[in-house]
Design a protein around this motif. Structure first.
Motif, PDB file in Angstrom:
ATOM      1  N   MET A   1     -78.007 -58.002 -45.312  1.00 25.12           N
ATOM      2  CA  MET A   1     -77.420 -59.315 -45.515  1.00 25.12           C
ATOM      3  C   MET A   1     -76.454 -59.274 -46.696  1.00 25.12           C
ATOM      4  N   THR A   2     -75.518 -60.140 -46.651  1.00 24.24           N
ATOM      5  CA  THR A   2     -74.503 -60.224 -47.694  1.00 24.24           C
ATOM      6  C   THR A   2     -74.889 -61.314 -48.693  1.00 24.24           C
ATOM      7  N   SER A   3     -74.629 -61.060 -49.969  1.00 26.95           N
ATOM      8  CA  SER A   3     -74.957 -62.044 -51.001  1.00 26.95           C
ATOM      9  C   SER A   3     -74.088 -63.295 -50.854  1.00 26.95           C
ATOM     10  N   LYS A   4     -74.627 -64.428 -51.259  1.00 29.34           N
ATOM     11  CA  LYS A   4     -73.900 -65.695 -51.144  1.00 29.34           C
ATOM     12  C   LYS A   4     -72.644 -65.707 -52.011  1.00 29.34           C
ATOM     13  N   ILE A   5     -72.712 -65.048 -53.152  1.00 33.45           N
ATOM     14  CA  ILE A   5     -71.542 -64.988 -54.040  1.00 33.45           C
ATOM     15  C   ILE A   5     -70.398 -64.256 -53.356  1.00 33.45           C
ATOM     16  N   ARG A   6     -70.718 -63.141 -52.676  1.00 34.66           N
ATOM     17  CA  ARG A   6     -69.674 -62.375 -51.977  1.00 34.66           C
ATOM     18  C   ARG A   6     -69.117 -63.164 -50.805  1.00 34.66           C
ATOM     19  N   VAL A   7     -69.972 -63.866 -50.076  1.00 34.12           N
ATOM     20  CA  VAL A   7     -69.511 -64.690 -48.950  1.00 34.12           C
ATOM     21  C   VAL A   7     -68.537 -65.746 -49.448  1.00 34.12           C
ATOM     22  N   GLU A   8     -68.880 -66.418 -50.539  1.00 37.11           N
ATOM     23  CA  GLU A   8     -67.989 -67.437 -51.098  1.00 37.11           C
ATOM     24  C   GLU A   8     -66.659 -66.837 -51.537  1.00 37.11           C
ATOM     25  N   GLU A   9     -66.709 -65.657 -52.139  1.00 39.08           N
ATOM     26  CA  GLU A   9     -65.487 -64.986 -52.589  1.00 39.08           C
ATOM     27  C   GLU A   9     -64.572 -64.661 -51.411  1.00 39.08           C
ATOM     28  N   ILE A  10     -65.131 -64.136 -50.331  1.00 39.09           N
ATOM     29  CA  ILE A  10     -64.338 -63.792 -49.149  1.00 39.09           C
ATOM     30  C   ILE A  10     -63.782 -65.044 -48.489  1.00 39.09           C
ATOM     31  N   VAL A  11     -64.604 -66.080 -48.363  1.00 35.08           N
ATOM     32  CA  VAL A  11     -64.149 -67.336 -47.745  1.00 35.08           C
ATOM     33  C   VAL A  11     -63.041 -67.972 -48.586  1.00 35.08           C
ATOM     34  N   ASP A  12     -63.164 -67.930 -49.893  1.00 34.27           N
ATOM     35  CA  ASP A  12     -62.116 -68.483 -50.768  1.00 34.27           C
ATOM     36  C   ASP A  12     -60.794 -67.747 -50.565  1.00 34.27           C
ATOM     37  N   LEU A  13     -60.847 -66.437 -50.432  1.00 33.54           N
ATOM     38  CA  LEU A  13     -59.624 -65.666 -50.199  1.00 33.54           C
ATOM     39  C   LEU A  13     -59.025 -65.982 -48.829  1.00 33.54           C
ATOM     40  N   ILE A  14     -59.859 -66.127 -47.818  1.00 33.42           N
ATOM     41  CA  ILE A  14     -59.362 -66.503 -46.491  1.00 33.42           C
ATOM     42  C   ILE A  14     -58.702 -67.878 -46.549  1.00 33.42           C
ATOM     43  N   ASP A  15     -59.339 -68.817 -47.222  1.00 31.45           N
ATOM     44  CA  ASP A  15     -58.761 -70.158 -47.378  1.00 31.45           C
ATOM     45  C   ASP A  15     -57.395 -70.090 -48.061  1.00 31.45           C
ATOM     46  N   PHE A  16     -57.312 -69.313 -49.140  1.00 36.57           N
ATOM     47  CA  PHE A  16     -56.056 -69.185 -49.876  1.00 36.57           C
ATOM     48  C   PHE A  16     -54.959 -68.588 -49.006  1.00 36.57           C
ATOM     49  N   LEU A  17     -55.284 -67.521 -48.288  1.00 44.61           N
ATOM     50  CA  LEU A  17     -54.282 -66.878 -47.440  1.00 44.61           C
ATOM     51  C   LEU A  17     -53.829 -67.794 -46.305  1.00 44.61           C
ATOM     52  N   CYS A  18     -54.736 -68.596 -45.783  1.00 46.03           N
ATOM     53  CA  CYS A  18     -54.359 -69.517 -44.714  1.00 46.03           C
ATOM     54  C   CYS A  18     -53.477 -70.646 -45.238  1.00 46.03           C
ATOM     55  N   ILE A  19     -53.718 -71.084 -46.460  1.00 42.74           N
ATOM     56  CA  ILE A  19     -52.856 -72.098 -47.067  1.00 42.74           C
ATOM     57  C   ILE A  19     -51.445 -71.537 -47.259  1.00 42.74           C
ATOM     58  N   CYS A  20     -51.355 -70.241 -47.543  1.00 41.74           N
ATOM     59  CA  CYS A  20     -50.071 -69.592 -47.806  1.00 41.74           C
ATOM     60  C   CYS A  20     -49.274 -69.270 -46.547  1.00 41.74           C
ATOM     61  N   GLY A  21     -49.805 -69.517 -45.359  1.00 47.28           N
ATOM     62  CA  GLY A  21     -48.969 -69.260 -44.208  1.00 47.28           C
ATOM     63  C   GLY A  21     -49.636 -69.056 -42.867  1.00 47.28           C
ATOM     64  N   PHE A  22     -50.933 -68.919 -42.814  1.00 48.59           N
ATOM     65  CA  PHE A  22     -51.591 -68.774 -41.524  1.00 48.59           C
ATOM     66  C   PHE A  22     -51.964 -70.153 -40.991  1.00 48.59           C
ATOM     67  N   PRO A  23     -52.097 -70.268 -39.678  1.00 49.11           N
ATOM     68  CA  PRO A  23     -52.504 -71.557 -39.101  1.00 49.11           C
ATOM     69  C   PRO A  23     -53.913 -71.958 -39.529  1.00 49.11           C
ATOM     70  N   GLU A  24     -54.191 -73.248 -39.477  1.00 53.25           N
ATOM     71  CA  GLU A  24     -55.500 -73.779 -39.874  1.00 53.25           C
ATOM     72  C   GLU A  24     -56.623 -73.199 -39.006  1.00 53.25           C
ATOM     73  N   GLU A  25     -56.308 -72.896 -37.736  1.00 61.67           N
ATOM     74  CA  GLU A  25     -57.320 -72.337 -36.841  1.00 61.67           C
ATOM     75  C   GLU A  25     -57.829 -70.993 -37.356  1.00 61.67           C
ATOM     76  N   PHE A  26     -56.949 -70.233 -38.018  1.00 60.34           N
ATOM     77  CA  PHE A  26     -57.356 -68.939 -38.560  1.00 60.34           C
ATOM     78  C   PHE A  26     -58.385 -69.132 -39.662  1.00 60.34           C
ATOM     79  N   GLU A  27     -58.200 -70.165 -40.455  1.00 62.39           N
ATOM     80  CA  GLU A  27     -59.153 -70.463 -41.530  1.00 62.39           C
ATOM     81  C   GLU A  27     -60.530 -70.801 -40.949  1.00 62.39           C
ATOM     82  N   ILE A  28     -60.540 -71.612 -39.913  1.00 69.14           N
ATOM     83  CA  ILE A  28     -61.798 -71.999 -39.283  1.00 69.14           C
ATOM     84  C   ILE A  28     -62.480 -70.788 -38.658  1.00 69.14           C
TER      85      ILE A  28
END
Length: 70
Positions: A1-28
């Protein structure tokens, strides 16, 4: 299993990259993939860099959605 801190870190980066140019569906979809992977008992995203995990997940989504064929 992955730690919750790492999951949050990865999700935050995905959110940031999607704000910078990927469609909202990619974030979801990215959040769903990270959530599913985080609960697999014999798999962990704690190894490697969070940037690499977020990039790989977004690449997979883009490839499967046909973004590169446009």
């Amino acid at each position: 299993m992955t730690s919750k801190i790492r999951v949050e870190e990865i999700v935050d980066l995905i959110d940031f990259l999607c704000i910078c140019g990927f469609p909202e569906e990619f974030e979801i979809m990215g959040r769903l993939i990270v959530d599913k992977l985080s609960y697999v008992s014999d798999f962990s995203m704690d190894n490697g860099k969070a940037k690499e995990w977020s990039g790989a997940i977004l690449y997979l989504i883009a490839k499967e959605s046909g973004l590169f064929k446009m």
